[in-house]
Design a protein around this motif. Sequence first.
Motif, mmCIF file in Angstrom:
data_model
loop_
_atom_site.group_PDB
_atom_site.id
_atom_site.type_symbol
_atom_site.label_atom_id
_atom_site.label_comp_id
_atom_site.label_asym_id
_atom_site.label_seq_id
_atom_site.Cartn_x
_atom_site.Cartn_y
_atom_site.Cartn_z
ATOM 1 N N TYR A 198 1.600 7.597 7.713
ATOM 2 C CA TYR A 198 1.884 6.189 7.441
ATOM 3 C C TYR A 198 0.704 5.299 7.814
ATOM 4 C CZ TYR A 198 3.983 1.566 7.804
ATOM 5 O OH TYR A 198 4.245 0.225 7.668
ATOM 6 N N ALA A 199 0.064 5.592 8.930
ATOM 7 C CA ALA A 199 -1.061 4.777 9.401
ATOM 8 C C ALA A 199 -2.214 4.789 8.403
ATOM 9 C CB ALA A 199 -1.538 5.279 10.761
ATOM 10 N N ASP A 200 -2.429 5.926 7.749
ATOM 11 C CA ASP A 200 -3.548 6.064 6.807
ATOM 12 C C ASP A 200 -3.332 5.277 5.513
ATOM 13 O OD1 ASP A 200 -4.991 7.674 8.492
ATOM 14 O OD2 ASP A 200 -4.255 9.555 7.630
ATOM 15 N N VAL A 201 -2.069 5.158 5.092
ATOM 16 C CA VAL A 201 -1.795 4.569 3.767
ATOM 17 C C VAL A 201 -0.912 3.320 3.860
ATOM 18 C CG1 VAL A 201 -2.103 6.748 2.540
ATOM 19 C CG2 VAL A 201 0.171 6.143 3.410
ATOM 20 N N LYS A 202 -0.885 2.703 5.025
ATOM 21 C CA LYS A 202 0.003 1.554 5.225
ATOM 22 C C LYS A 202 -0.228 0.451 4.201
ATOM 23 C CE LYS A 202 1.587 -1.746 8.735
ATOM 24 N NZ LYS A 202 1.463 -2.181 10.149
ATOM 25 N N ASP A 203 -1.489 0.134 3.906
ATOM 26 C CA ASP A 203 -1.792 -0.938 2.945
ATOM 27 C C ASP A 203 -1.291 -0.585 1.553
ATOM 28 O OD1 ASP A 203 -2.977 -2.401 4.944
ATOM 29 O OD2 ASP A 203 -5.026 -1.839 4.414
ATOM 30 N N GLU A 204 -1.492 0.665 1.128
ATOM 31 C CA GLU A 204 -1.013 1.112 -0.183
ATOM 32 C C GLU A 204 0.507 1.058 -0.253
ATOM 33 O OE1 GLU A 204 -2.730 4.849 -1.618
ATOM 34 O OE2 GLU A 204 -4.256 4.623 -0.059
ATOM 35 N N VAL A 205 1.155 1.471 0.840
ATOM 36 C CA VAL A 205 2.619 1.458 0.896
ATOM 37 C C VAL A 205 3.138 0.031 0.768
ATOM 38 C CG1 VAL A 205 4.617 1.843 2.408
ATOM 39 C CG2 VAL A 205 2.813 3.571 2.248
ATOM 40 N N ARG A 206 2.491 -0.896 1.478
ATOM 41 C CA ARG A 206 2.936 -2.289 1.420
ATOM 42 C C ARG A 206 2.811 -2.845 0.004
ATOM 43 N NH1 ARG A 206 2.250 -7.661 1.935
ATOM 44 N NH2 ARG A 206 3.430 -8.685 3.603
ATOM 45 N N THR A 207 1.678 -2.576 -0.656
ATOM 46 C CA THR A 207 1.470 -3.052 -2.026
ATOM 47 C C THR A 207 2.538 -2.508 -2.957
ATOM 48 O OG1 THR A 207 -0.926 -3.232 -1.709
ATOM 49 C CG2 THR A 207 -0.133 -3.077 -3.968
ATOM 50 N N ALA A 208 2.814 -1.206 -2.862
ATOM 51 C CA ALA A 208 3.811 -0.573 -3.734
ATOM 52 C C ALA A 208 5.209 -1.120 -3.462
ATOM 53 C CB ALA A 208 3.787 0.939 -3.533
ATOM 54 N N TYR A 209 5.522 -1.308 -2.180
ATOM 55 C CA TYR A 209 6.850 -1.802 -1.812
ATOM 56 C C TYR A 209 7.050 -3.236 -2.301
ATOM 57 C CZ TYR A 209 10.889 -3.117 1.013
ATOM 58 O OH TYR A 209 12.130 -3.564 1.423
ATOM 59 N N VAL A 210 6.034 -4.070 -2.129
ATOM 60 C CA VAL A 210 6.120 -5.458 -2.599
ATOM 61 C C VAL A 210 6.320 -5.499 -4.108
ATOM 62 C CG1 VAL A 210 4.800 -7.598 -2.933
ATOM 63 C CG2 VAL A 210 4.821 -6.478 -0.697
ATOM 64 N N ASN A 211 5.556 -4.686 -4.849
ATOM 65 C CA ASN A 211 5.712 -4.653 -6.306
ATOM 66 C C ASN A 211 7.117 -4.223 -6.703
ATOM 67 O OD1 ASN A 211 3.141 -5.493 -7.112
ATOM 68 N ND2 ASN A 211 2.295 -3.440 -6.895
ATOM 69 N N GLU A 212 7.646 -3.212 -6.017
ATOM 70 C CA GLU A 212 8.989 -2.732 -6.328
ATOM 71 C C GLU A 212 10.029 -3.816 -6.081
ATOM 72 O OE1 GLU A 212 11.510 0.030 -3.743
ATOM 73 O OE2 GLU A 212 10.741 1.420 -5.257
ATOM 74 N N GLN A 213 9.914 -4.496 -4.946
ATOM 75 C CA GLN A 213 10.868 -5.549 -4.602
ATOM 76 C C GLN A 213 10.733 -6.763 -5.523
ATOM 77 O OE1 GLN A 213 13.416 -5.244 -2.265
ATOM 78 N NE2 GLN A 213 12.683 -3.139 -2.503
ATOM 79 N N MET A 214 9.516 -7.077 -5.927
ATOM 80 C CA MET A 214 9.327 -8.177 -6.882
ATOM 81 C C MET A 214 10.005 -7.853 -8.207
ATOM 82 S SD MET A 214 5.368 -9.417 -6.292
ATOM 83 C CE MET A 214 5.416 -10.547 -7.695
ATOM 84 N N ASN A 215 9.845 -6.632 -8.674
ATOM 85 C CA ASN A 215 10.477 -6.227 -9.930
ATOM 86 C C ASN A 215 11.995 -6.323 -9.838
ATOM 87 O OD1 ASN A 215 8.083 -5.624 -11.246
ATOM 88 N ND2 ASN A 215 8.022 -3.533 -10.455
ATOM 89 N N ALA A 216 12.535 -5.903 -8.691
ATOM 90 C CA ALA A 216 13.984 -5.888 -8.517
ATOM 91 C C ALA A 216 14.572 -7.291 -8.390
ATOM 92 C CB ALA A 216 14.337 -5.057 -7.285
ATOM 93 N N ASN A 217 13.804 -8.236 -7.861
ATOM 94 C CA ASN A 217 14.344 -9.561 -7.537
ATOM 95 C C ASN A 217 13.801 -10.698 -8.387
ATOM 96 O OD1 ASN A 217 16.001 -9.068 -4.917
ATOM 97 N ND2 ASN A 217 14.075 -7.976 -4.551
ATOM 98 N N LYS A 231 8.551 7.175 3.870
ATOM 99 C CA LYS A 231 9.263 8.441 4.064
ATOM 100 C C LYS A 231 9.911 8.895 2.766
ATOM 101 C CE LYS A 231 12.681 10.622 7.102
ATOM 102 N NZ LYS A 231 13.625 10.405 8.242
ATOM 103 N N GLU A 232 10.459 7.935 2.037
ATOM 104 C CA GLU A 232 11.149 8.228 0.776
ATOM 105 C C GLU A 232 10.178 8.668 -0.320
ATOM 106 O OE1 GLU A 232 13.830 5.485 -2.052
ATOM 107 O OE2 GLU A 232 14.290 5.268 0.085
ATOM 108 N N ASN A 233 8.948 8.167 -0.259
ATOM 109 C CA ASN A 233 7.966 8.430 -1.322
ATOM 110 C C ASN A 233 6.733 9.167 -0.806
ATOM 111 O OD1 ASN A 233 9.027 6.619 -3.745
ATOM 112 N ND2 ASN A 233 9.246 5.419 -1.874
#
Length: 303
Positions: free
Chosen positions: A258-277, A150-152
């Motif tokens: 969201y249903a169409d791009v769920k996999d892309e969203v998960r990849t991007a979110y994981v990368n963002e959280q990895m960078n932050a933590n 939703k944010e992106n």
Amino acid sequence: MNKQPKKKKGLVITSIIAAVIVVGVIVYALIGNSSNYVAKVGDEKISQDELNEAMQKQYGSTVAQSLITTSVIEQEAKKQDVTVTQKEIDAEVKTQATQYGGTEGLESALESSNMTMDDFEESVKTYIQTQKLMEPALEITDAKLKAYFKENKSSYDTAKQVKASHILVEDKKTAKKVAKLLADGSDWDKLAKKYSTDTSNASDGGNLGYFDKSSMDENFADAAFSMKKGEISDPVKSSYGYHIIKVTGIKSAKEATYADVKDEVRTAYVNEQMNANYSTWLADLEKDYDIDNTLATTSTTEE
């Protein structure tokens, strides 16, 4: 015609890969010269030993920390029974290669840093191990992924795309000649092969595939996006020369779900959280290991 490059991945993988490259450069400098000096200024020689000493002072602690980090991650992966397959490594290498225009570009970049593809694959393996070790602690939920989407959302919406072929020539006179030949019924593919200076696709009828408006030269894009499917343009001037454009397909803009791009969203979110933590995660992990970095100790003593 060059399309815009894709965005690079986050800091975790680029920092791991950069560290591996630094190690390679240092090792090459330490063992890669067989003469009794590495440089000469007039009659004054700079010896291999002098270079080694300078390199160790400047980069020694950085290289040591990189090797320590890799060792900690590898030992933790073994402890947690985390494995990485060659198929996973190959897929990530392919993804990274797109940032360099393909495998050849990546290999060229590695070669300039005295690295091999095997070295690079090792760094990719470390990254995938890191990802698999960190993910459980990120507490990824569907609710978090939906909030991130939703944010992106705008970044997942698809802009209108056009599929086109072109015949690119250097001057207006030739462009007019080609346009007339087409108007008289000459075969497009044969003319593209004969006249187009865009060697990357001339033999394929000048096919450029699908592209959005922002990824092409402005004049070219304005013309292509104003045309209908099957239409052929008059000569269009761009920064590359003169084009005859044929539009062969059009895809309307599409709002992402969201249903169409769920996999892309998960990849991007994981990368963002990895960078932050990542930094905090690594520091906490290193506490579980008995680390004795003598270079760090020496550096602190000298200060």
